[in-house]
Design a protein around this motif. Structure first.
Motif, PDB file in Angstrom:
ATOM      1  N   SER A 148     -40.954 -87.558  44.229  1.00 33.61           N
ATOM      2  CA  SER A 148     -41.073 -87.563  45.856  1.00 33.61           C
ATOM      3  C   SER A 148     -39.989 -87.532  46.606  1.00 33.61           C
ATOM      4  N   VAL A 149     -38.624 -87.964  47.170  1.00 35.35           N
ATOM      5  CA  VAL A 149     -37.832 -87.519  48.255  1.00 35.35           C
ATOM      6  C   VAL A 149     -38.020 -87.528  49.396  1.00 35.35           C
ATOM      7  N   ALA A 150     -37.537 -89.087  49.401  1.00 37.31           N
ATOM      8  CA  ALA A 150     -37.382 -89.404  51.419  1.00 37.31           C
ATOM      9  C   ALA A 150     -36.387 -89.507  51.879  1.00 37.31           C
ATOM     10  N   VAL A 151     -36.031 -88.588  52.689  1.00 37.65           N
ATOM     11  CA  VAL A 151     -34.703 -88.396  54.135  1.00 37.65           C
ATOM     12  C   VAL A 151     -34.928 -88.741  54.546  1.00 37.65           C
ATOM     13  N   GLY A 152     -34.315 -89.913  55.556  1.00 34.84           N
ATOM     14  CA  GLY A 152     -33.943 -90.801  56.139  1.00 34.84           C
ATOM     15  C   GLY A 152     -33.901 -90.345  57.414  1.00 34.84           C
ATOM     16  N   SER A 153     -34.235 -89.073  57.766  1.00 31.63           N
ATOM     17  CA  SER A 153     -34.263 -87.745  59.085  1.00 31.63           C
ATOM     18  C   SER A 153     -35.042 -87.392  59.935  1.00 31.63           C
ATOM     19  N   MET A 154     -35.518 -87.002  60.848  1.00 33.59           N
ATOM     20  CA  MET A 154     -36.574 -86.318  61.237  1.00 33.59           C
ATOM     21  C   MET A 154     -35.873 -84.317  61.823  1.00 33.59           C
ATOM     22  N   ASN A 155     -33.979 -84.481  61.519  1.00 36.13           N
ATOM     23  CA  ASN A 155     -33.645 -83.452  61.296  1.00 36.13           C
ATOM     24  C   ASN A 155     -34.033 -81.785  60.093  1.00 36.13           C
ATOM     25  N   GLN A 156     -34.472 -81.224  60.435  1.00 35.74           N
ATOM     26  CA  GLN A 156     -34.999 -80.300  59.659  1.00 35.74           C
ATOM     27  C   GLN A 156     -33.500 -80.007  58.399  1.00 35.74           C
ATOM     28  N   ASP A 195     -21.597 -96.857  56.144  1.00 38.99           N
ATOM     29  CA  ASP A 195     -22.471 -98.111  56.607  1.00 38.99           C
ATOM     30  C   ASP A 195     -23.926 -96.684  57.066  1.00 38.99           C
ATOM     31  N   GLY A 196     -23.904 -96.437  58.108  1.00 39.75           N
ATOM     32  CA  GLY A 196     -25.247 -95.223  58.554  1.00 39.75           C
ATOM     33  C   GLY A 196     -26.164 -94.691  57.627  1.00 39.75           C
ATOM     34  N   ALA A 197     -25.154 -94.226  56.447  1.00 37.81           N
ATOM     35  CA  ALA A 197     -26.357 -93.202  55.216  1.00 37.81           C
ATOM     36  C   ALA A 197     -26.677 -94.001  54.437  1.00 37.81           C
ATOM     37  N   VAL A 198     -25.942 -95.063  53.731  1.00 38.24           N
ATOM     38  CA  VAL A 198     -26.845 -96.031  53.142  1.00 38.24           C
ATOM     39  C   VAL A 198     -27.662 -96.727  54.082  1.00 38.24           C
ATOM     40  N   ASN A 199     -27.761 -96.893  55.417  1.00 36.31           N
ATOM     41  CA  ASN A 199     -28.643 -97.657  55.659  1.00 36.31           C
ATOM     42  C   ASN A 199     -30.361 -96.504  55.671  1.00 36.31           C
ATOM     43  N   ARG A 200     -29.760 -95.536  56.766  1.00 34.50           N
ATOM     44  CA  ARG A 200     -31.051 -94.221  56.147  1.00 34.50           C
ATOM     45  C   ARG A 200     -31.757 -94.300  55.085  1.00 34.50           C
ATOM     46  N   ALA A 201     -30.609 -94.391  53.865  1.00 26.04           N
ATOM     47  CA  ALA A 201     -31.727 -93.731  52.013  1.00 26.04           C
ATOM     48  C   ALA A 201     -32.151 -95.410  52.278  1.00 26.04           C
ATOM     49  N   ARG A 202     -31.735 -96.663  52.559  1.00 30.19           N
ATOM     50  CA  ARG A 202     -32.650 -98.007  51.769  1.00 30.19           C
ATOM     51  C   ARG A 202     -34.047 -98.033  52.512  1.00 30.19           C
ATOM     52  N   ALA A 203     -33.661 -97.008  54.178  1.00 30.81           N
ATOM     53  CA  ALA A 203     -34.610 -97.625  55.073  1.00 30.81           C
ATOM     54  C   ALA A 203     -35.413 -96.718  54.805  1.00 30.81           C
ATOM     55  N   GLY A 213     -29.478 -90.832  52.720  1.00 30.10           N
ATOM     56  CA  GLY A 213     -29.555 -90.955  53.743  1.00 30.10           C
ATOM     57  C   GLY A 213     -27.938 -90.001  54.115  1.00 30.10           C
ATOM     58  N   ILE A 214     -27.465 -89.416  55.539  1.00 26.50           N
ATOM     59  CA  ILE A 214     -27.123 -88.760  55.538  1.00 26.50           C
ATOM     60  C   ILE A 214     -26.590 -88.825  57.048  1.00 26.50           C
ATOM     61  N   GLU A 215     -25.013 -89.210  57.007  1.00 23.17           N
ATOM     62  CA  GLU A 215     -24.551 -89.173  58.615  1.00 23.17           C
ATOM     63  C   GLU A 215     -23.466 -88.656  58.005  1.00 23.17           C
ATOM     64  N   ALA A 216     -23.269 -87.745  59.879  1.00 20.73           N
ATOM     65  CA  ALA A 216     -21.655 -87.287  59.803  1.00 20.73           C
ATOM     66  C   ALA A 216     -21.430 -88.089  60.807  1.00 20.73           C
ATOM     67  N   GLY A 217     -19.972 -88.500  60.551  1.00 24.14           N
ATOM     68  CA  GLY A 217     -18.689 -88.774  61.120  1.00 24.14           C
ATOM     69  C   GLY A 217     -17.520 -88.444  61.496  1.00 24.14           C
TER      70      GLY A 217
END
Length: 314
Positions: A148-156, A195-203, A213-217
């Protein structure tokens, strides 16, 4: 005679592959009706955008060294009610639609289509449905026990990019989208992206094998504003690996709006029009004129984040 298939093809799975293979067994002239986003969204909570679903179909058909004409399908019946007599290839679940098509053809004075019915494909006692693959209930092959791999986003787009990369690396995986907070502004600048990517991954991690966690900046570099997407992957040991996509420069008219406080999405909509085009293709699709798309860019960052986990340590 032509063989025709229709469907949403949200995630290509063994059931879809069986339909496509049967169509090519019947004819070298195959047409696949792919439901539009508008039609596909009726009664479904999550769908992959049309361009992603088309990409999946093309890749599978090309893997067979075949060619199919893929056309948008905006209703249940499409051109099958008026085209020359041929084959309709359907699953047991959609056999009723094929019978209705032949009824309409009869009312029009046309010969009925030949109907070829494929039994629902199951794995581990589960009939495979794309909706349950998308929710992470089981893998593309129907395996509930897959990694199982969880992704911190609902973006398909992000979720499917993670699925593509993780399947390349691990084979069979369950990918679970999760609603999480990034902990950074809606438009991250510079280090906020990491920071956003790491926060999303941990959460997202929870009890799963990996959290992603994936974050575009945006980044001020070389006198201009650049987009660099970041991906963070965390495991149950707390180890974090990070990767980035290739960067691209925003036009000055977009950059100035972002610097003034707009998100990239809003700035692109103002500069290039607020149609659904930007939502589907993303800024990179518009600016590169289709040479790159959001999924391929996201795959770069996910793959880069996985590189340290693939090292062959001496």
């Amino acid at each position: 005679m032509r063989a025709v298939i229709g469907g949403t093809f949200n995630v290509i799975h063994d059931g879809h592959k069986a339909l496509i293979r049967r169509a090519f067994e019947l004819s070298d002239d195959v047409v696949i009706g792919l439901t539009t986003d508008e039609m596909a969204s009726v009664g479904r909570k999550r769908i992959n955008p049309y361009y992603l679903r088309m990409k999946g179909l093309i890749l599978f058909v090309e893997s067979m060294r075949k060619h199919a004409d893929i056309v948008p399908l905006s209703d249940k019946y499409g051109d099958a009610v008026t085209m020359e007599k041929g084959y309709l290839v359907v699953s047991k679940e959609t056999e009723g639609t094929a019978l209705k098509i032949n009824k309409i053809r009869s009312e029009k004075g046309l010969e009925p289509m030949f109907i070829s019915v494929i039994e629902m494909v199951s794995a581990g006692g589960n009939e495979i449905h794309a909706t349950k693959i998308l929710s992470g209930e089981y893998s593309r092959t129907g395996d509930k026990n897959a990694m199982s791999v969880a992704v911190g986003s609902m973006n398909q787009v992000k979720v499917e990019a993670v699925r593509t990369v993780m399947e390349r690396i691990y084979g069979n995986v369950r990918v679970i989208p999760a609603v999480v907070e990034s902990g950074v502004p809606d438009q991250p600048f510079g280090p906020e992206t990491y920071d956003g990517a790491v926060n999303r991954a941990r959460a997202a991690l929870g009890e799963h094998k990996l959290g992603v966690g994936i974050e575009a900046g945006v980044f001020e570099m070389y006198g201009h504003l650049y987009d660099v997407q970041h991906c963070a992957v965390v495991d149950r040991n707390g180890t974090i690996t990070v990767g980035m996509s290739s960067g691209f420069r925003y036009p000055d008219k977009v950059a100035d709006l972002v610097r003034a406080g707009m998100t990239v999405g809003d700035a692109m909509a103002k500069a290039y029009g607020g149609s659904s085009r930007g939502q589907k293709e993303g800024a990179i699709g518009i600016l590169s004129k289709g040479q790159l798309d959001r999924k391929s860019l996201t795959e770069q960052s996910v793959t880069a984040a996985m590189v340290p986990r693939l090292w062959d340590e001496p």
